[in-house]
Design a protein around this motif. Structure first.
Motif, short mmCIF file in Angstrom:
data_model
loop_
_atom_site.label_atom_id
_atom_site.label_comp_id
_atom_site.label_asym_id
_atom_site.label_seq_id
_atom_site.Cartn_x
_atom_site.Cartn_y
_atom_site.Cartn_z
N ASN A 1 0.78 -1.16 -0.11
CA ASN A 1 -0.18 0.15 0.02
C ASN A 1 0.87 1.31 0.07
O ASN A 1 0.20 2.34 0.44
CB ASN A 1 -1.04 -0.02 1.34
CG ASN A 1 -0.07 0.13 2.44
OD1 ASN A 1 0.99 -0.30 2.63
ND2 ASN A 1 -1.07 0.49 3.36
N GLY A 2 1.91 0.92 -0.61
CA GLY A 2 2.97 2.31 -0.50
C GLY A 2 3.29 2.74 -2.10
O GLY A 2 3.37 1.89 -2.77
N ARG B 1 -5.51 1.67 1.57
CA ARG B 1 -5.89 0.18 1.12
C ARG B 1 -4.97 0.39 -0.29
O ARG B 1 -4.39 1.11 -0.79
CB ARG B 1 -7.43 0.32 0.19
CG ARG B 1 -8.35 0.05 1.55
CD ARG B 1 -9.63 -0.11 0.79
NE ARG B 1 -10.77 -0.40 1.78
CZ ARG B 1 -11.09 -1.29 2.50
NH1 ARG B 1 -10.34 -2.66 2.30
NH2 ARG B 1 -11.96 -1.45 3.20
N ALA B 2 -4.52 -0.93 -0.62
CA ALA B 2 -3.82 -1.22 -1.72
C ALA B 2 -4.50 -1.08 -3.05
O ALA B 2 -5.68 -0.91 -3.11
CB ALA B 2 -3.34 -2.63 -1.99
N GLY B 3 -3.78 -0.82 -4.10
CA GLY B 3 -3.92 -0.41 -5.38
C GLY B 3 -5.06 0.90 -5.67
O GLY B 3 -4.66 1.95 -4.79
N GLY C 1 -8.27 7.45 -2.04
CA GLY C 1 -8.28 7.86 -0.69
C GLY C 1 -9.05 7.07 0.40
O GLY C 1 -8.72 7.44 1.50
N ASN C 2 -9.10 5.73 0.05
CA ASN C 2 -9.87 4.85 1.00
C ASN C 2 -8.85 4.27 1.99
O ASN C 2 -7.65 3.85 1.41
CB ASN C 2 -10.36 3.78 0.09
CG ASN C 2 -11.73 4.30 -0.61
OD1 ASN C 2 -12.57 4.60 0.12
ND2 ASN C 2 -11.55 4.04 -1.93
N THR C 3 -9.23 4.21 3.11
CA THR C 3 -8.27 3.74 4.26
C THR C 3 -8.94 2.47 5.31
O THR C 3 -10.16 2.53 5.25
CB THR C 3 -7.76 4.73 5.13
OG1 THR C 3 -8.99 5.37 5.74
CG2 THR C 3 -7.06 5.68 4.36
N VAL C 4 -8.41 1.88 6.05
CA VAL C 4 -8.69 1.08 6.98
C VAL C 4 -8.01 1.31 8.40
O VAL C 4 -6.81 1.62 8.13
CB VAL C 4 -8.35 -0.59 6.66
CG1 VAL C 4 -9.04 -1.33 7.71
CG2 VAL C 4 -9.11 -0.94 5.27
N GLY C 5 -8.61 1.40 9.30
CA GLY C 5 -8.08 1.67 10.68
C GLY C 5 -8.49 0.92 11.65
O GLY C 5 -9.20 -0.01 11.74
#
Length: 163
Positions: free
Chosen positions: A12-13, A98-100, A106-110
């Motif tokens: 994810n980088g 998130r990957a890809g 701009g989607n994330t998981v926390g």
């Protein structure tokens, strides 16, 4: 695991983020036998951290970012990976892009994680000697299994494409 393997494992980088990863200062001395995953904070960018674990024969890693702003300091907080409870600054909210395409949008998981990302050490604290802990080794095995399952689940969430 080598530094190059770690850099190649990041899902994810960006290329720049991966190139700027600072490995832990004790990387060559790590106790790999007692690491269920490798987690560390970036010494040059303290708001960043990294989580890497083996998935079969390949490492999979993510970059996590500590949320801005303090959490409540008057309550006990529980890490959602190792289930250790802490007071004060022991747990932080971390998010991961998130990957890809989802991450690019701009989607994330926390989730709440031990602030030092040291969950592998936290589950290895001495098991209390009480009658309901008849076998400390099986208790540790259950803790390891739970930690590995929750870390894998968090990594899967980061890598899962949006529908």
């Amino acid at each position: 695991m080598t530094g190059m393997q770690i850099r190649h494992s990041i899902v994810n980088g960006s290329a720049a983020e991966v190139a700027n990863i600072v490995l832990p200062s004790d990387f060559v001395e790590l106790d790999w036998e007692n690491l269920d995953f490798l987690g560390w904070r970036d010494s040059h960018s303290p708001h960043l951290g990294y989580i890497v674990r083996w998935d079969g024969d390949e490492p999979v890693g993510i970059i996590v970012r500590e949320a801005d702003g303090p959490l409540s300091r008057r309550r006990m907080m529980m890490c959602q990976l190792c289930r250790a409870t802490h007071t004060e600054h022991g747990v932080s909210l971390f998010s991961a892009k998130r990957a890809g395409e989802a991450g690019l949008a701009g989607n994330t998981v926390g989730t709440y994680i031990c602030a030092n990302l040291g969950c592998s050490a936290n589950i290895r604290v001495e098991v209390p000697h009480a009658s309901y802990y008849s076998d400390p080794e099986s208790v540790l095995a259950q803790k390891v299994e739970g930690l590995e399952s929750r870390v894998s689940g968090f990594l899967r969430d980061v890598m899962r494409p949006l529908d």
